[in-house]
Design a protein around this motif. Structure first.
Motif, mmCIF file in Angstrom:
data_model
loop_
_atom_site.group_PDB
_atom_site.id
_atom_site.type_symbol
_atom_site.label_atom_id
_atom_site.label_comp_id
_atom_site.label_asym_id
_atom_site.label_seq_id
_atom_site.Cartn_x
_atom_site.Cartn_y
_atom_site.Cartn_z
ATOM 1 N N ARG A 454 10.636 6.976 -57.995
ATOM 2 C CA ARG A 454 11.279 5.643 -58.473
ATOM 3 C C ARG A 454 12.181 5.183 -57.468
ATOM 4 N NH1 ARG A 454 15.250 2.605 -59.317
ATOM 5 N NH2 ARG A 454 16.675 4.088 -58.524
ATOM 6 N N ALA A 455 12.616 3.989 -57.049
ATOM 7 C CA ALA A 455 13.429 3.481 -56.180
ATOM 8 C C ALA A 455 13.625 1.929 -56.412
ATOM 9 C CB ALA A 455 12.857 3.764 -54.742
ATOM 10 N N GLY A 456 14.864 1.635 -56.003
ATOM 11 C CA GLY A 456 15.135 0.355 -56.003
ATOM 12 C C GLY A 456 16.201 -0.119 -54.964
ATOM 13 N N TRP A 457 15.998 -1.327 -54.435
ATOM 14 C CA TRP A 457 17.003 -1.808 -53.409
ATOM 15 C C TRP A 457 17.525 -3.049 -53.620
ATOM 16 C CZ3 TRP A 457 18.388 1.169 -49.531
ATOM 17 C CH2 TRP A 457 19.457 0.636 -48.299
ATOM 18 N N VAL A 458 18.911 -3.135 -53.416
ATOM 19 C CA VAL A 458 19.485 -4.147 -53.403
ATOM 20 C C VAL A 458 19.856 -4.878 -52.168
ATOM 21 C CG1 VAL A 458 21.597 -5.662 -54.170
ATOM 22 C CG2 VAL A 458 20.755 -3.894 -55.517
ATOM 23 N N GLY A 459 19.573 -5.993 -51.748
ATOM 24 C CA GLY A 459 19.990 -6.647 -50.280
ATOM 25 C C GLY A 459 21.309 -6.392 -49.994
ATOM 26 N N ASP A 460 21.546 -6.297 -48.569
ATOM 27 C CA ASP A 460 22.903 -5.911 -48.154
ATOM 28 C C ASP A 460 23.473 -7.357 -47.678
ATOM 29 O OD1 ASP A 460 22.937 -3.154 -48.575
ATOM 30 O OD2 ASP A 460 22.113 -2.572 -46.965
ATOM 31 N N TYR A 461 22.476 -8.160 -47.374
ATOM 32 C CA TYR A 461 22.785 -9.384 -47.013
ATOM 33 C C TYR A 461 21.698 -10.240 -47.159
ATOM 34 C CZ TYR A 461 20.651 -7.382 -43.040
ATOM 35 O OH TYR A 461 19.616 -6.565 -42.349
ATOM 36 N N VAL A 462 21.958 -11.719 -47.253
ATOM 37 C CA VAL A 462 20.789 -12.596 -47.857
ATOM 38 C C VAL A 462 20.200 -13.003 -46.645
ATOM 39 C CG1 VAL A 462 20.212 -14.791 -48.816
ATOM 40 C CG2 VAL A 462 22.575 -13.527 -49.582
ATOM 41 N N ASP A 463 18.876 -12.232 -46.165
ATOM 42 C CA ASP A 463 18.124 -12.271 -45.257
ATOM 43 C C ASP A 463 16.935 -11.276 -45.373
ATOM 44 O OD1 ASP A 463 17.997 -13.612 -42.114
ATOM 45 O OD2 ASP A 463 16.873 -11.599 -42.150
ATOM 46 N N PRO A 464 15.762 -11.743 -45.005
ATOM 47 C CA PRO A 464 14.714 -10.707 -45.357
ATOM 48 C C PRO A 464 14.880 -9.344 -44.535
ATOM 49 C CG PRO A 464 13.611 -12.714 -44.829
ATOM 50 C CD PRO A 464 15.270 -13.004 -44.548
ATOM 51 N N MET A 465 15.406 -9.465 -43.517
ATOM 52 C CA MET A 465 15.743 -8.297 -42.731
ATOM 53 C C MET A 465 16.380 -7.119 -43.509
ATOM 54 S SD MET A 465 14.990 -6.728 -39.860
ATOM 55 C CE MET A 465 14.652 -8.068 -38.704
ATOM 56 N N THR A 466 17.054 -7.328 -44.472
ATOM 57 C CA THR A 466 17.549 -6.518 -45.296
ATOM 58 C C THR A 466 16.626 -5.502 -46.055
ATOM 59 O OG1 THR A 466 19.611 -5.822 -46.746
ATOM 60 C CG2 THR A 466 18.027 -7.808 -47.435
ATOM 61 N N PHE A 467 15.269 -6.136 -46.247
ATOM 62 C CA PHE A 467 14.447 -5.363 -46.708
ATOM 63 C C PHE A 467 13.552 -4.476 -45.803
ATOM 64 C CE2 PHE A 467 15.941 -7.978 -50.103
ATOM 65 C CZ PHE A 467 15.946 -7.141 -51.430
ATOM 66 N N MET A 468 13.117 -5.493 -44.801
ATOM 67 C CA MET A 468 12.308 -5.424 -43.727
ATOM 68 C C MET A 468 12.631 -4.079 -42.928
ATOM 69 S SD MET A 468 9.081 -6.961 -43.781
ATOM 70 C CE MET A 468 9.492 -6.121 -45.752
ATOM 71 N N ASP A 469 13.816 -3.817 -42.753
ATOM 72 C CA ASP A 469 14.118 -2.634 -41.913
ATOM 73 C C ASP A 469 14.213 -1.424 -42.458
ATOM 74 O OD1 ASP A 469 16.747 -2.828 -43.198
ATOM 75 O OD2 ASP A 469 17.769 -3.390 -41.250
ATOM 76 N N LEU A 470 13.980 -1.475 -43.810
ATOM 77 C CA LEU A 470 14.014 -0.125 -44.643
ATOM 78 C C LEU A 470 12.605 0.724 -43.813
ATOM 79 C CD1 LEU A 470 14.324 -1.395 -48.273
ATOM 80 C CD2 LEU A 470 16.236 -0.454 -46.648
#
Length: 556
Positions: A454-470
């Motif tokens: 199980r995992a979860g991620w909260v965006g560090d900043y408001v841009d799609p990159m905060t998820f895509m670079d994971l």
């Protein structure tokens, strides 16, 4: 940021009673029916005290090594970066009074305020920022968030080096330099559209250089803790409680209403909710799923569901058979009924996730998620077909029994149990469940010692990159151990392009590749369901932060 959520350690009743006596907030200390003391109003000494829960013992309260939401909730109130965010989400001056950026977007110059101080009275200087950022990048710091500093010229080269003999030279070349006590010059590797947003993120907070050099372990105990934000850490009873007090050295102290903030460290949401009902806590987040459903149906005025920039998902270990097979991965994703999960299990207004980018992030035009639409579908029959084909390609007749690992928490358990049953019914596969402490889960993921986690991620900043670079190849949080060159190419382009339309097109393409390969399984997009007492005013909820109490007040 890595989401902790609460991990059950089983608080005993005696401890609850002890806490009831420790965290008082009434004008007079009047016992309630359970023998504890109620919270909420001004104390008899006139202090305004807020009592709330944190769902985990912080893993690190050093800005350079913190990585979880249970860390950041403290850091966001004890520290301040060059910029900060208003309750409306606007980026405004923090430690910096103003800034300039060159026409090419490469060079940023931040001018610090004259009256900013550390909690110990030392002045906050540009040298503290330079020191802190380079400390994050130092390979020996082993910061999981060092990649967030790769936007600095020379940042990735320094952090990636394995040759200690060249550390000093590489550090000198990193694009951050204090020109004097009040002027910080930052040179980026490439133009970064969201860099200003990053300067409000905790990895970019300063560290008192003198304190760090004299005592590298300063962030491990309250008596040595030094910060520059609205509050200072004055007590830390590990795995039990923490106390923040108003920082009289904070430049904006006149806007801070609370005198104390008491955190009880409780990883059992049911226990936290019981303490809230007994008036021992003023704010509780997160809440038990069944309580969320009940409060939502009653339209309770103390219950709020705030938006969140976060996704709940399962890592599939792509280096373990048969999760290395894309058809198997897709089958598992298609065999989940997300609508049932959010409506009858999590019950907090969450939205089923058919991609990884939550709503609320601007696209070149409109909302990014709305423009993406659903990137895959649920189909039990098609899932059966894909699973059979995928297993055959791996030389298997039947799916071997596998394990879902989750950090201990009633909500994670219920979701895992529901998915376990869905996979049994829809795919005829056998799944075992394993709950572990949060830090154990993180360590196991880094070691690749799991099947599904199980995992979860909260965006560090408001841009799609905060998820895509994971999920770039060898990314710090790519716990699925997945790699795709075309994905990496699109993410790299989007990191540097100043053409908003083209960079968003690249990010859409990257998300499509990710969902077509399905190395991780999105479950739902989080919300922030919490309760807060009527006498607590001024709590606000940024889209990518826990409830913020920096400007909160206690009314009689």
């Amino acid at each position: 940021m890595k989401m902790s959520r609460f991990a059950l350690m089983g608080f005993v009743t005696a401890f609850m009673l002890l806490l009831g006596g420790c965290f008082s907030g009434e004008t007079e200390s009047k016992p309630d029916s359970s023998g504890g003391e109620k919270s909420g109003e001004e104390q008899s000494d006139g202090k305004k005290v807020l009592n709330l829960n944190n769902n985990e013992e912080p893993g690190s309260l050093h800005p350079g090594t913190a990585q979880g939401t249970h860390d950041s909730w403290i850091l966001e109130h004890a520290f301040e970066g060059l910029t900060k965010k208003t309750p409306e989400g606007e980026i405004v001056d923090g430690m910096a009074k103003d800034w300039e950026v060159s026409d090419d977007g490469i060079t940023w110059t931040f001018n610090l305020k004259d009256d900013v101080k550390w909690s110990n009275g030392d002045p906050v200087t540009a040298h503290d920022f330079e020191y802190a950022w380079k400390h994050v990048l130092n390979p020996e710091t082993a910061s999981e968030y060092a990649y967030q500093m790769y936007y600095l010229a020379g940042g990735e080269e320094y952090n990636s080096s394995e040759n200690k003999d060249e550390y000093a030279d590489l550090e000198e070349k990193v694009g951050v330099k204090a020109l004097d006590d009040h002027t910080l010059e930052v040179k980026l590797a490439e133009p970064t559209p969201y860099f200003l947003d990053l300067t409000s993120f905790y990895t970019y907070y300063p560290v008192n250089k003198k304190v760090q050099e004299e005592n590298p372990k300063w962030a491990q105990e309250a008596d040595s803790y030094v910060s520059n934000g609205a509050f200072k850490l004055t007590e830390w009873n590990h795995k039990e409680s923490m106390k923040l007090e108003k920082n009289e050295n904070y430049y904006d102290k006149d806007k801070i209403n609370l005198d104390e903030v008491n955190f009880v460290i409780i990883d059992n949401a049911d226990t936290a909710w019981q303490m809230y009902q007994a008036d021992e806590l003023d704010l509780v987040y997160p809440l038990p799923p069944d309580v969320q459903g009940e409060l939502s149906s009653k339209d309770d005025p103390e219950f709020e569901i705030a938006p969140d920039l976060a996704v709940y998902y399962y890592n599939l270990n792509n280096e373990v058979k048969p999760f290395n097979n894309v058809k198997v991965r897709k089958a598992l994703s298609m065999g989940i009924d997300r609508k049932t999960l959010v409506e009858h299990v999590s019950q907090g207004g969450q939205q089923p996730a058919y991609g990884v980018i939550p709503g609320g992030i601007p696209d070149a035009e409109g909302d990014f998620q709305e423009n993406s639409g659903d990137l895959f579908k649920e189909d039990a029959e098609e899932a059966k077909k894909l699973l059979k084909e995928g297993l055959a390609e791996e030389g298997m007749d039947k799916m071997p029994e596998f394990t879902i690992t989750y950090n201990t928490d009633e909500n994670h358990k219920k979701i895992a149990e529901a998915i376990q049953e869905m996979w049994r019914k829809n795919l005829d596969v056998q799944v075992t469940l394993e709950n572990v402490e949060f830090q154990v889960k993180l360590d196991r993921e880094k070691a690749g010692d799991y099947d599904i986690s199980r995992a979860g991620w909260v965006g560090d900043y408001v841009d799609p990159m905060t998820f895509m670079d994971l999920w770039v190849t060898n990314g710090s949080f790519n716990d699925a151990n997945w790699s795709n060159k075309e994905y990496d190419k699109n993410v790299k382009f989007a990191k540097s392009s100043m053409d908003e339309k083209k960079r968003m097109e690249a990010l859409h393409k990257a998300e499509e590749i990710l969902m077509d390969e399905m190395p991780i399984v999105p479950i739902y997009f989080y919300t922030k369901p919490f309760t807060v007492k009527p006498h607590v005013k001024g709590v606000f909820t940024p889209i990518n932060r826990y409830p913020q109490f920096i400007y909160a007040d206690i009314e009689k």
